[in-house]
Design an enzyme around this catalytic site. Structure first.
Site, PDB file in Angstrom:
ATOM      1  N   GLY A 185       0.891  13.049   4.040  1.00 38.53           N
ATOM      2  CA  GLY A 185       1.281  12.713   5.408  1.00 38.53           C
ATOM      3  C   GLY A 185       2.664  12.076   5.492  1.00 38.53           C
ATOM      4  N   ARG A 190      -7.143  16.648  -3.538  1.00 36.74           N
ATOM      5  CA  ARG A 190      -8.078  15.642  -2.996  1.00 36.74           C
ATOM      6  C   ARG A 190      -9.192  16.294  -2.171  1.00 36.74           C
ATOM      7  NH1 ARG A 190      -5.822  11.790  -5.624  1.00 36.74           N
ATOM      8  NH2 ARG A 190      -3.694  11.126  -5.162  1.00 36.74           N
ATOM      9  N   LEU A 244      -5.926   6.696   2.375  1.00 37.85           N
ATOM     10  CA  LEU A 244      -7.160   7.341   1.909  1.00 37.85           C
ATOM     11  C   LEU A 244      -8.372   6.435   2.061  1.00 37.85           C
ATOM     12  CD1 LEU A 244      -5.650   9.120  -1.224  1.00 37.85           C
ATOM     13  CD2 LEU A 244      -6.434  10.223   0.880  1.00 37.85           C
ATOM     14  N   ALA A 249       3.134   7.006   0.927  1.00 34.46           N
ATOM     15  CA  ALA A 249       2.075   7.655   0.126  1.00 34.46           C
ATOM     16  C   ALA A 249       1.153   8.511   0.987  1.00 34.46           C
ATOM     17  CB  ALA A 249       1.266   6.594  -0.607  1.00 34.46           C
ATOM     18  N   GLU A 286       4.806  14.940   5.903  1.00 33.95           N
ATOM     19  CA  GLU A 286       4.631  15.456   7.271  1.00 33.95           C
ATOM     20  C   GLU A 286       5.424  14.601   8.267  1.00 33.95           C
ATOM     21  OE1 GLU A 286       0.512  17.409   7.949  1.00 33.95           O
ATOM     22  OE2 GLU A 286       0.105  15.607   6.780  1.00 33.95           O
ATOM     23  N   LEU A 330      -1.425   9.710   4.123  1.00 37.63           N
ATOM     24  CA  LEU A 330      -2.642   9.210   4.776  1.00 37.63           C
ATOM     25  C   LEU A 330      -3.254   8.051   3.997  1.00 37.63           C
ATOM     26  CD1 LEU A 330      -5.014   9.788   6.858  1.00 37.63           C
ATOM     27  CD2 LEU A 330      -6.016  11.179   5.046  1.00 37.63           C
ATOM     28  N   LYS A 336       0.850  -1.210   0.000  1.00 34.60           N
ATOM     29  CA  LYS A 336       0.000   0.000   0.000  1.00 34.60           C
ATOM     30  C   LYS A 336       0.878   1.249   0.000  1.00 34.60           C
ATOM     31  CE  LYS A 336      -4.087  -1.929   0.112  1.00 34.60           C
ATOM     32  NZ  LYS A 336      -4.980  -1.787  -1.048  1.00 34.60           N
ATOM     33  N   ARG A 337       2.082   1.092  -0.470  1.00 34.76           N
ATOM     34  CA  ARG A 337       3.036   2.215  -0.613  1.00 34.76           C
ATOM     35  C   ARG A 337       3.262   2.947   0.723  1.00 34.76           C
ATOM     36  NH1 ARG A 337       2.794  -1.104  -4.218  1.00 34.76           N
ATOM     37  NH2 ARG A 337       2.631  -0.541  -6.431  1.00 34.76           N
ATOM     38  N   GLY A 382      -2.887  17.408   7.876  1.00 33.94           N
ATOM     39  CA  GLY A 382      -3.399  17.238   9.243  1.00 33.94           C
ATOM     40  C   GLY A 382      -2.371  16.642  10.179  1.00 33.94           C
ATOM     41  N   GLU A 405      -2.950  16.894  -1.020  1.00 30.95           N
ATOM     42  CA  GLU A 405      -4.171  17.205  -0.268  1.00 30.95           C
ATOM     43  C   GLU A 405      -5.045  18.199  -1.030  1.00 30.95           C
ATOM     44  OE1 GLU A 405      -1.201  16.935   1.030  1.00 30.95           O
ATOM     45  OE2 GLU A 405      -1.281  16.018   3.014  1.00 30.95           O
TER      46      GLU A 405
END
Ligand code: 1HE
Length: 267
Positions: free
Chosen positions: A116, A142, A73, A69, A119, A71, A32-33, A147, A139
């Site tokens: 993220g 999207r 999603l 990758a 981040e 958050l 899931k990267r 966050g 973000e």
């Protein structure tokens, strides 16, 4: 030196090991990267709240083709405002444990370092980017917002204007461009980032704990103070650090010609 396992209950998306005085935390969800789901964020919080005894630095890296990758999603279901604030608060708490934790953290970046994931990287103290790395804040496109502390940490690294540009236009920075604007402080060839990061982490771990504490906890706060308050805190921190027995022993070693000189060295 061989890596040893670390006994700590972590989710399957994280793997911790240890090499001498350096703990290694790997994002381990390459299928899931290395997307960051709640379980992974909680695991990061657990790890950095109680890093293994006796370590002096952490190396953070990602498995597979990408660092992260961002958050996950698929978990971004319909949260109401209250739940959204709580979710962001979880990320803030976990990443604060990295930035203001017990030991310095070196992040090795490769492939996608986005949303993220960027981040997360921004919470580390030193960033090594392989030339495959690229940075983006998707973000904006999207329909969401950072966050995980991105609005606080990224402007301090690259400035408000560049972060605005990244979020508004979806701009991607290459490893070299990211390096030029301050997203990394080391560039490495593809596949060479981990060894470079480990070498840096081992060097950091050999500093006195008090100096590392001062750099992690006092320096960024002094940088936010008005200069007069900053000088006062700096004077106190410097007096505390130099009064430590280990500092005195190291200074004596230098004066008695036992300590290495500063060299041009590799960067
Ligand atoms: C994911 C995620 C994810 C991949 N959440 N599942 N982040 C983004 O907007 C970045 C979204 N991801 C991508 O743009 C690409 O996946 C990558 C450029 C990172 C990698 O591309 P690639 O071709 O190597 O992989 P892929 O085929 O896109 O993805 C492989 C699988 O990972 C696939 O699942 P599968 O079940 O179909 O195999 C993808 O769905 C899955 N995957 N990325 C969930 N992010 C605290 S607020 C922070 C806000 C943000 O971070 S927003 C930014 C989110």
């Amino acid at each position: 030196m061989a890596a040893n396992r670390i006994d700590m209950t972590l989710p399957a998306s994280l793997a911790a090991s240890r090499q001498g005085g350096v703990a290694i935390l790997r994002l381990k969800r390459p299928e899931k990267r290395n997307a960051l789901d709640d379980e992974t964020i909680l695991g990061i919080e657990t790890f950095f709240t109680s890093p293994p005894d006796g370590i002096g630095a952490v190396l953070l890296a990602g498995e597979g083709e990408h660092f992260s990758a961002g958050l996950d999603l698929s978990e971004l279901q319909e949260r109401d405002v209250k739940q959204g604030i709580a979710h962001s608060g979880l990320w803030h708490r976990a990443f604060d444990k990295i930035q203001f934790g017990k030991v310095p953290v070196v992040a090795v970046l490769h492939g996608a370092v986005v949303g993220g994931g960027l981040e997360l990287a921004a919470a580390a103290h030193v960033r090594v980017a392989e030339r495959t790395a690229y940075y983006a804040l998707p973000e904006g496109s999207r329909g969401i917002y950072v966050g995980g502390g991105g609005s606080v940490r990224l402007p301090r690294l690259i400035g408000v204007a560049r972060m605005m540009d990244m979020m508004l236009t979806g701009r991607t920075y290459s490893a070299e461009e990211g390096h030029a604007i301050g997203l990394s402080t080391y560039l490495a060839e593809p596949g060479a980032g981990f060894a470079k990061g480990l070498d840096l982490a081992a060097r950091i771990a050999s500093n006195t704990p008090l100096t590392n504490f001062a750099v992690m906890h006092a320096l960024p706060r002094i940088a936010e103070m008005d200069p007069a308050a900053g000088y006062a805190v700096e004077a106190l921190m410097s007096a505390i650090a130099q009064a430590d027995d280990e500092a005195k022993a190291r200074l004596k070693d230098f004066l008695e010609k036992r300590a290495p000189k500063v060299t041009r060295g590799p960067t």
